[in-house]
Design a protein around this motif. Structure first.
Motif, PDB file in Angstrom:
ATOM      1  N   SER A 219      79.527  -7.067  29.643  1.00 14.60           N
ATOM      2  CA  SER A 219      78.261  -6.880  30.354  1.00 14.60           C
ATOM      3  C   SER A 219      77.815  -5.427  30.278  1.00 14.60           C
ATOM      4  N   VAL A 220      76.541  -5.223  30.006  1.00 15.76           N
ATOM      5  CA  VAL A 220      75.967  -3.876  29.925  1.00 15.76           C
ATOM      6  C   VAL A 220      74.930  -3.723  31.037  1.00 15.76           C
ATOM      7  N   PHE A 221      75.009  -2.597  31.739  1.00 16.07           N
ATOM      8  CA  PHE A 221      74.080  -2.332  32.845  1.00 16.07           C
ATOM      9  C   PHE A 221      73.144  -1.198  32.488  1.00 16.07           C
ATOM     10  N   TYR A 222      71.933  -1.271  33.041  1.00 14.88           N
ATOM     11  CA  TYR A 222      70.876  -0.347  32.659  1.00 14.88           C
ATOM     12  C   TYR A 222      69.841  -0.266  33.767  1.00 14.88           C
ATOM     13  N   ILE A 223      68.917   0.660  33.614  1.00 13.00           N
ATOM     14  CA  ILE A 223      67.784   0.762  34.522  1.00 13.00           C
ATOM     15  C   ILE A 223      66.584   0.135  33.831  1.00 13.00           C
ATOM     16  N   LYS A 224      66.016  -0.880  34.452  1.00 10.03           N
ATOM     17  CA  LYS A 224      64.777  -1.484  33.959  1.00 10.03           C
ATOM     18  C   LYS A 224      63.586  -0.704  34.523  1.00 10.03           C
ATOM     19  N   MET A 225      62.605  -0.468  33.685  1.00  2.10           N
ATOM     20  CA  MET A 225      61.415   0.287  34.100  1.00  2.10           C
ATOM     21  C   MET A 225      60.183  -0.583  33.885  1.00  2.10           C
ATOM     22  N   ASN A 226      59.608  -1.031  34.981  1.00  3.62           N
ATOM     23  CA  ASN A 226      58.491  -1.971  34.965  1.00  3.62           C
ATOM     24  C   ASN A 226      57.198  -1.238  34.611  1.00  3.62           C
ATOM     25  N   GLN A 227      56.619  -1.584  33.477  1.00  2.00           N
ATOM     26  CA  GLN A 227      55.424  -0.898  33.000  1.00  2.00           C
ATOM     27  C   GLN A 227      54.124  -1.492  33.544  1.00  2.00           C
ATOM     28  N   THR A 228      54.252  -2.504  34.437  1.00  2.10           N
ATOM     29  CA  THR A 228      53.047  -3.177  34.936  1.00  2.10           C
ATOM     30  C   THR A 228      52.679  -2.811  36.363  1.00  2.10           C
ATOM     31  N   LYS A 229      53.570  -2.140  37.098  1.00  2.00           N
ATOM     32  CA  LYS A 229      53.305  -1.881  38.510  1.00  2.00           C
ATOM     33  C   LYS A 229      53.013  -0.420  38.819  1.00  2.00           C
ATOM     34  N   ASN A 230      53.908   0.464  38.413  1.00  2.00           N
ATOM     35  CA  ASN A 230      53.726   1.889  38.660  1.00  2.00           C
ATOM     36  C   ASN A 230      53.150   2.539  37.407  1.00  2.00           C
ATOM     37  N   PRO A 231      51.942   3.098  37.470  1.00  2.00           N
ATOM     38  CA  PRO A 231      51.296   3.682  36.277  1.00  2.00           C
ATOM     39  C   PRO A 231      52.141   4.726  35.575  1.00  2.00           C
ATOM     40  N   ALA A 232      52.947   5.471  36.319  1.00  2.54           N
ATOM     41  CA  ALA A 232      53.758   6.519  35.704  1.00  2.54           C
ATOM     42  C   ALA A 232      54.728   5.948  34.677  1.00  2.54           C
ATOM     43  N   LEU A 233      55.221   4.739  34.934  1.00  2.00           N
ATOM     44  CA  LEU A 233      56.215   4.153  34.046  1.00  2.00           C
ATOM     45  C   LEU A 233      55.601   3.568  32.776  1.00  2.00           C
ATOM     46  N   LYS A 234      54.285   3.576  32.678  1.00  2.00           N
ATOM     47  CA  LYS A 234      53.635   3.216  31.412  1.00  2.00           C
ATOM     48  C   LYS A 234      53.751   4.355  30.410  1.00  2.00           C
ATOM     49  N   ASN A 235      54.038   5.560  30.915  1.00  2.00           N
ATOM     50  CA  ASN A 235      54.121   6.743  30.068  1.00  2.00           C
ATOM     51  C   ASN A 235      55.500   6.810  29.416  1.00  2.00           C
ATOM     52  N   VAL A 236      55.539   6.791  28.095  1.00  2.00           N
ATOM     53  CA  VAL A 236      56.819   6.747  27.390  1.00  2.00           C
ATOM     54  C   VAL A 236      57.650   7.992  27.656  1.00  2.00           C
ATOM     55  N   ASN A 237      56.995   9.132  27.877  1.00  2.00           N
ATOM     56  CA  ASN A 237      57.760  10.357  28.120  1.00  2.00           C
ATOM     57  C   ASN A 237      58.415  10.349  29.503  1.00  2.00           C
ATOM     58  N   VAL A 238      57.790   9.674  30.463  1.00  8.03           N
ATOM     59  CA  VAL A 238      58.445   9.483  31.760  1.00  8.03           C
ATOM     60  C   VAL A 238      59.725   8.670  31.564  1.00  8.03           C
ATOM     61  N   ARG A 239      59.617   7.596  30.810  1.00  5.79           N
ATOM     62  CA  ARG A 239      60.776   6.722  30.592  1.00  5.79           C
ATOM     63  C   ARG A 239      61.866   7.442  29.787  1.00  5.79           C
ATOM     64  N   LYS A 240      61.466   8.223  28.793  1.00  9.07           N
ATOM     65  CA  LYS A 240      62.454   8.973  28.012  1.00  9.07           C
ATOM     66  C   LYS A 240      63.168  10.008  28.875  1.00  9.07           C
ATOM     67  N   ALA A 241      62.421  10.636  29.768  1.00  9.55           N
ATOM     68  CA  ALA A 241      63.032  11.627  30.658  1.00  9.55           C
ATOM     69  C   ALA A 241      64.054  10.968  31.582  1.00  9.55           C
ATOM     70  N   ILE A 242      63.653   9.862  32.189  1.00 14.31           N
ATOM     71  CA  ILE A 242      64.551   9.149  33.105  1.00 14.31           C
ATOM     72  C   ILE A 242      65.816   8.700  32.375  1.00 14.31           C
ATOM     73  N   SER A 243      65.672   8.232  31.144  1.00 15.93           N
ATOM     74  CA  SER A 243      66.802   7.696  30.378  1.00 15.93           C
ATOM     75  C   SER A 243      67.886   8.738  30.117  1.00 15.93           C
ATOM     76  N   ARG A 244      67.494  10.018  30.129  1.00 16.60           N
ATOM     77  CA  ARG A 244      68.439  11.082  29.756  1.00 16.60           C
ATOM     78  C   ARG A 244      68.856  11.970  30.929  1.00 16.60           C
ATOM     79  N   ALA A 245      68.365  11.672  32.134  1.00 14.47           N
ATOM     80  CA  ALA A 245      68.473  12.624  33.237  1.00 14.47           C
ATOM     81  C   ALA A 245      69.601  12.353  34.228  1.00 14.47           C
ATOM     82  N   PHE A 246      70.524  11.453  33.906  1.00 20.32           N
ATOM     83  CA  PHE A 246      71.627  11.199  34.837  1.00 20.32           C
ATOM     84  C   PHE A 246      72.956  11.187  34.081  1.00 20.32           C
ATOM     85  N   ASP A 247      73.975  11.726  34.715  1.00 22.51           N
ATOM     86  CA  ASP A 247      75.293  11.892  34.116  1.00 22.51           C
ATOM     87  C   ASP A 247      76.063  10.576  34.199  1.00 22.51           C
TER      88      ASP A 247
END
Length: 555
Positions: A301-329
């Motif tokens: 099983s693999v766990f991940y953070i899902k980012m809903n691109q339909t509700k919060n406008p910020a998460l439609k931005n690919v750079n927001v998602r790329k930042a989040i993907s790399r910002a936790f240890d």
């Protein structure tokens, strides 16, 4: 599991069921590898804990690992995963495949019966499969598992053709003929999954809306049956099903389960001898790692953070998602919060799941696609804020409500808000069943989720993110990704090298788009009583197989 089940099951990290499909055909512990033939006579009863209630026991409707586990325990399909994790004869004794790979003919055993004594026939499969894709049923897994596989499954589910046009028919009572849309290399393994299990039409229709909501409204054809259970029960019992065709193999007379959400509570019960298996949280691992009953179970099983691109406008931005993907240890998370053998995930398809045609592990061939990198994350973050025209972004994070889930949620929220200046994370922590509902409704911004495989092929992970897919539920869409993945199930279905090349290309696209942020591949630290024997874990589908389980003398 995969099966959307396994995803949303962070809570099971600390509980004995660990209900997601497990890796590598590895047994629960060395003592469980096979029943002891010369063990002294002991009461054949095992007692376990479960992480939550069972949302559904309807084979057409189950989507979570709890439902998948217990449907798999009381029922059986054409094939069943055996002790080595391979599909072995279940209700089917054999099958033949046409030269073009599209027609599968299954011969059924004539001694299979339902728990009420009715004979089990090919028509029970025909009814169940049609019910699973019938739009009136409202099944998520019917179209997900059968769409693009069984002939006309998608067209039936969309209401474009009548349900009787589904590519399945009975040729007499004991021969099932299945027409596929395309050759499907993993179809035999699909038949071990609950969506493909038979149903007794008369029984289902008699029970109506109450079907599969209690022990009295369920009908087993597998090794066990419920003696007691309701959809809201916190305790239940399973007993041996004496009408099962292979009942002589089944040694256990009873299994009991009790819902426990806290690891310490489960361990306390284990120490008292009231349960026979208990999951360990990170703080308990340090205490029990030298215990004779301690074991670590790898998992696919693999766990991940899902980012809903339909509700919060910020998460439609690919750079927001790329930042989040790399910002936790991630390494700190698996070492300090989990501390149970889980490993960092920098991709989607898990390590040691499937090899590429040249024999290399898929994960190694694809490489690390998203790694922890604060500097890189902050570059994407600053670009995103400029594009959004704001210095602050607010995001709600949906997670589980048990102790370890809360620690993980808080850790991730702290890492993200600390490493991405101007990001405010609000936690929303809810029970398991509510999380399923919120995900289905796409009523979330970000959520901690995961997936366990439903069959032994990369497609079980990669098809999650097809445009408008039943398990996408976050608004992700990329035509090139869709094209590559759809080709693996159609034009390239019999070209193994080309299929895997498409999978590798598609996984790279997924993370170039930062569709999800991978976190870790799960493992579980447990205490398992030496008297638990013959309990096996599966690479996909139900986590545990109890058919060959027995109780041996405690050492």
């Amino acid at each position: 599991m995969k099966k959307k089940f396994a995803w949303l099951l962070a809570l099971s990290l600390v509980l004995s069921m660990f209900l997601a499909a497990c890796a590598g055909n590895k047994e629960t512990a060395d003592d469980e590898k096979k029943p002891a033939e010369d063990a002294p006579k002991v009461e054949q009863v095992l007692n376990f804990v479960n992480g939550d209630t069972i949302p559904s026991m309807d084979p057409s409707m189950v989507t979570d690992e709890y439902g998948i586990q217990f449907v798999g325990t009381i029922m059986e399909g054409l094939y069943r995963l055996d002790e080595s994790g391979k599909p072995a004869p279940g209700i089917a004794t054999k099958h033949e495949v046409s030269a073009d790979g599209k027609t599968w003919t299954f011969t059924l055993r004539e001694d299979a019966k339902w728990a009420n004594g009715d004979s089990l026939t090919a028509n029970d499969f025909v009814y169940a499969w049609k019910r699973a894709v019938d739009p009136a049923t409202g099944s998520e897994y019917g179209p997900y598992m059968m769409g693009g596989v069984i002939k006309n499954a998608n067209a039936v589910n969309k209401g474009e053709v009548p349900v009787d046009q589904l590519g399945v028919k009975a040729d007499g009572d004991f021969k099932l003929v299945v027409e596929l849309e395309n050759p499907t290399p993993y179809f035999e393994s699909l038949t071990t999954f609950p969506t493909f299990f038979p149903l007794n039409q008369k029984f289902v229709e008699e029970k109506g809306e109450s079907f599969a909501t209690s022990a009295d409204t369920l009908l087993s054809n597998g090794p066990f049956k419920f003696a007691s259970w309701t959809s809201t029960a916190n305790e239940w019992e399973l007993v041996k099903n004496d009408t099962y065709w292979d009942t002589k193999t089944v040694k256990l007379e009873k299994m009991t389960f009790v819902v426990v959400k806290e690891a310490q509570t489960a361990v306390d019960l284990y120490e008292k001898g009231e349960v026979d298996r208990a999951g360990l949280s990170s703080d308990l691992v340090d205490t029990y790692s030298t215990h004779d009953d301690y074991t670590v179970e790898p998992d696919n099983s693999v766990f991940y953070i899902k980012m809903n691109q339909t509700k919060n406008p910020a998460l439609k931005n690919v750079n927001v998602r790329k930042a989040i993907s790399r910002a936790f240890d991630k390494q700190a998370l698996v070492d300090e919060i989990l501390n149970n053998g889980s490993i960092v995930a920098n991709g989607l398809v898990p390590k040691d799941f499937v090899p590429t045609p040249d024999g290399k592990d898929f994960r190694k061939a694809s490489g690390d696609l998203v790694k922890f990198d604060v500097k890189e994350a902050q570059k994407f973050w600053e670009t995103a804020k400029t594009e959004l025209g704001t210095d602050t972004v607010e995001i709600e994070f949906l997670g589980g409500d048990n102790d370890v889930s809360k620690m993980m949620n808080q850790y991730l929220a702290n890492q993200l808000s600390t490493n991405l200046p101007g990001l405010k994370i609000t936690l929303k922590e809810v029970p398991f069943e509510q999380r399923l509902e919120l995900d289905t409704a796409m009523d979330y911004d970000m959520q901690f989720a995961g997936w366990g495989p439903d069959f032994l092929d990369p497609y079980t992970f990669m098809n999650l993110w097809l445009t408008d897919g039943g398990n996408n539920q976050m608004g992700y869409s990329n035509p090139e990704y869709d094209k590559l993945i759809n080709e693996t199930a159609t034009t390239l279905a019999q070209d193994t090298e080309a299929r895997f090349d498409n999978f590798l290309k598609a996984e790279k696209i997924l993370f170039d788009d930062a569709a999800v942020a991978p976190v870790y591949q799960r493992a579980g630290a447990l205490l398992v009583s030496p008297k638990v024997q013959g309990v096996f874990t599966n690479q996909f589908g139900a986590t545990y197989e109890y058919k060959w389980a027995s109780v041996g003398a405690e050492e």
